[in-house]
Enzyme design. Structure first.
Site, PDB file in Angstrom:
ATOM      1  N   TYR A   1       0.843  -1.204   0.000  1.00  0.00           N
ATOM      2  CA  TYR A   1       0.000   0.000   0.000  1.00  0.00           C
ATOM      3  C   TYR A   1       0.878   1.254   0.000  1.00  0.00           C
ATOM      4  O   TYR A   1       0.652   2.194  -0.766  1.00  0.00           O
ATOM      5  CB  TYR A   1      -0.913  -0.034   1.230  1.00  0.00           C
ATOM      6  CG  TYR A   1      -1.735   1.219   1.456  1.00  0.00           C
ATOM      7  CD1 TYR A   1      -2.934   1.426   0.774  1.00  0.00           C
ATOM      8  CD2 TYR A   1      -1.326   2.201   2.356  1.00  0.00           C
ATOM      9  CE1 TYR A   1      -3.694   2.570   0.984  1.00  0.00           C
ATOM     10  CE2 TYR A   1      -2.066   3.342   2.577  1.00  0.00           C
ATOM     11  CZ  TYR A   1      -3.252   3.524   1.891  1.00  0.00           C
ATOM     12  OH  TYR A   1      -3.995   4.664   2.105  1.00  0.00           O
TER      13      TYR A   1
HETATM   14  N1  LIG Z   1      -9.481   7.199   5.195  1.00  0.00           N
HETATM   15  C1  LIG Z   1      -8.308   7.755   5.471  1.00  0.00           C
HETATM   16  O1  LIG Z   1      -8.039   8.260   6.580  1.00  0.00           O
HETATM   17  C2  LIG Z   1      -7.236   7.788   4.436  1.00  0.00           C
HETATM   18  C3  LIG Z   1      -5.935   8.133   4.813  1.00  0.00           C
HETATM   19  C4  LIG Z   1      -4.947   8.213   3.824  1.00  0.00           C
HETATM   20  C5  LIG Z   1      -5.261   7.973   2.502  1.00  0.00           C
HETATM   21  N2  LIG Z   1      -6.549   7.622   2.170  1.00  0.00           N
HETATM   22  C6  LIG Z   1      -6.836   7.362   0.755  1.00  0.00           C
HETATM   23  O2  LIG Z   1      -8.129   7.838   0.413  1.00  0.00           O
HETATM   24  C7  LIG Z   1      -8.754   6.936  -0.506  1.00  0.00           C
HETATM   25  C8  LIG Z   1     -10.081   6.466   0.038  1.00  0.00           C
HETATM   26  O3  LIG Z   1      -9.912   5.919   1.323  1.00  0.00           O
HETATM   27  P1  LIG Z   1     -11.124   5.192   2.089  1.00  0.00           P
HETATM   28  O4  LIG Z   1     -10.707   5.108   3.513  1.00  0.00           O
HETATM   29  O5  LIG Z   1     -12.426   5.834   1.734  1.00  0.00           O
HETATM   30  O6  LIG Z   1     -11.017   3.725   1.435  1.00  0.00           O
HETATM   31  P2  LIG Z   1     -12.148   2.622   1.130  1.00  0.00           P
HETATM   32  O7  LIG Z   1     -11.460   1.309   1.213  1.00  0.00           O
HETATM   33  O8  LIG Z   1     -13.341   2.870   1.996  1.00  0.00           O
HETATM   34  O9  LIG Z   1     -12.552   2.935  -0.369  1.00  0.00           O
HETATM   35  C9  LIG Z   1     -11.908   2.336  -1.458  1.00  0.00           C
HETATM   36  C10 LIG Z   1     -12.933   2.071  -2.536  1.00  0.00           C
HETATM   37  O10 LIG Z   1     -12.242   1.511  -3.649  1.00  0.00           O
HETATM   38  C11 LIG Z   1     -13.063   0.482  -4.191  1.00  0.00           C
HETATM   39  N3  LIG Z   1     -12.234  -0.496  -4.906  1.00  0.00           N
HETATM   40  C12 LIG Z   1     -11.347  -1.374  -4.381  1.00  0.00           C
HETATM   41  N4  LIG Z   1     -10.842  -2.177  -5.356  1.00  0.00           N
HETATM   42  C13 LIG Z   1     -11.427  -1.791  -6.519  1.00  0.00           C
HETATM   43  C14 LIG Z   1     -11.333  -2.238  -7.860  1.00  0.00           C
HETATM   44  N5  LIG Z   1     -10.524  -3.255  -8.200  1.00  0.00           N
HETATM   45  N6  LIG Z   1     -12.077  -1.632  -8.798  1.00  0.00           N
HETATM   46  C15 LIG Z   1     -12.911  -0.602  -8.459  1.00  0.00           C
HETATM   47  N7  LIG Z   1     -13.049  -0.146  -7.202  1.00  0.00           N
HETATM   48  C16 LIG Z   1     -12.321  -0.725  -6.236  1.00  0.00           C
HETATM   49  C17 LIG Z   1     -13.732  -0.147  -2.970  1.00  0.00           C
HETATM   50  O11 LIG Z   1     -14.889  -0.890  -3.342  1.00  0.00           O
HETATM   51  C18 LIG Z   1     -14.024   1.074  -2.122  1.00  0.00           C
HETATM   52  O12 LIG Z   1     -15.304   1.614  -2.403  1.00  0.00           O
HETATM   53  C19 LIG Z   1      -7.747   5.807  -0.737  1.00  0.00           C
HETATM   54  O13 LIG Z   1      -6.971   6.095  -1.882  1.00  0.00           O
HETATM   55  C20 LIG Z   1      -6.867   5.867   0.496  1.00  0.00           C
HETATM   56  O14 LIG Z   1      -5.563   5.372   0.265  1.00  0.00           O
HETATM   57  C21 LIG Z   1      -7.523   7.515   3.100  1.00  0.00           C
END
Ligand SMILES: NC(=O)c1ccc[n+]([C@@H]2O[C@H](COP(=O)([O-])OP(=O)(O)OC[C@H]3O[C@@H](n4cnc5c(N)ncnc54)[C@H](O)[C@@H]3O)[C@@H](O)[C@H]2O)c1
Length: 253
Positions: free
Chosen positions: A154
């Site tokens: 990741y």
């Molecule tokens: N939540 C946080 O605090 C945080 C912190 C740092 C970075 N991020 C980044 O923000 C973004 C969203 O984070 P989140 O916490 O909402 O994550 P999440 O896991 O809730 O959302 C990811 C989404 O991607 C979709 N997905 C996964 N594989 C897929 C595929 N093969 N094809 C299509 N869709 C697919 C999933 O179904 C999901 O809806 C990510 O890029 C994450 O790295 C989030």
């Protein structure tokens, strides 16, 4: 009048979490949003939430690891919505809490394929539509500089996304396209998994103590509104940057 009236956006991974918040914020400013996700049911839920607020969105089921599906999704959005002006590469998947030496090929491929590779597929497919005044936002993570154990694929994926953002910003500036990153902090099931499945009490002491503003971000209000800014006219001269929207946790830029 919305800031993004007439604009068409693609938001990947918008079936929930951060992507849903970004979708709602963009739609409330008048953008029509394609909600791209492998989770069709969740994508439909996001579309229904947008409609409830009077906005326009459509669900597009797509496994973003497959470039043919990505090309088809972008072509469909451009055809049905009349273009693509904004791309938000938000989706990623990861198997975490696995020591580096125990990672399988599948663990490694999962994050690299859904992160930088899929982002590049979407950017390549959207480019002809983005030319002129397009906006790309890629989601980055503070874990990239923190190097949290058990998350190597990741973290590597997010580092590659950051590098890709700078490369595209340089190549596409002349084409009128800006390319930036948001590094968010929002309490989502995925984020909690990254923190090791902590209880609320543990989260308070472990995560929030490390922040300058000791609360989690709100997906729509904090991250979504930052996306609106980056997609709007006031950010026309900003490219290749990372905005850390994490309560002053990482100071990453
Ligand atoms: N939540 C946080 O605090 C945080 C912190 C740092 C970075 N991020 C980044 O923000 C973004 C969203 O984070 P989140 O916490 O909402 O994550 P999440 O896991 O809730 O959302 C990811 C989404 O991607 C979709 N997905 C996964 N594989 C897929 C595929 N093969 N094809 C299509 N869709 C697919 C999933 O179904 C999901 O809806 C990510 O890029 C994450 O790295 C989030």
């Amino acid at each position: 009048m919305g800031l993004l009236d007439g604009r068409v956006a693609i938001v990947t991974g918008a079936a929930g979490g951060v992507g849903r918040g970004i979708t709602l914020a963009l739609a409330k400013e008048g953008a029509r949003v394609a909600v791209v996700d492998i989770n069709r049911e969740g994508a439909e839920e996001t579309v229904a939430l947008v409609a409830k607020e009077g906005g326009v969105a459509g669900a597009v089921a797509c496994d973003i690891r497959d470039s043919a599906q990505v090309d088809a999704a972008v072509a469909r959005v451009a055809d049905e919505f009349g273009g693509v002006h904004i791309l938000v590469n938000n989706a990623i998947a990861a198997n975490i809490n696995i020591p580096l030496d125990k990672l399988t090929d599948e663990d490694i491929a999962l994050s690299l394929d859904t992160g930088p590779k899929a982002s590049l597929y979407f950017m390549r497919a959207c480019f002809p539509h983005l030319k002129g005044d397009g906006r790309v936002i890629n989601l980055r993570s503070a874990s990239e500089v923190q190097g949290i154990p058990g998350m190597a694929p990741y973290i590597a994926a997010k580092g590659a996304v950051a590098a890709l953002t700078r490369a595209a910003a340089r190549e596409w500036g002349k084409q009128g396209i800006t390319v930036n990153c948001i590094a968010p902090l929002v309490y989502t099931p995925a984020a909690n998994q990254h923190f090791g499945g902590l209880t609320e009490e543990q989260l308070q002491s472990f995560v929030l103590r490390g922040l300058s503003i000791p609360r989690f971000g709100e997906a729509e209000q904090d991250i979504g509104r930052t996306a609106v800014f980056l997609c709007g006219p006031d950010a026309a001269y900003i490219t290749g940057c990372t905005l850390s929207v994490d309560g002053g946790g990482s100071f990453m830029s």
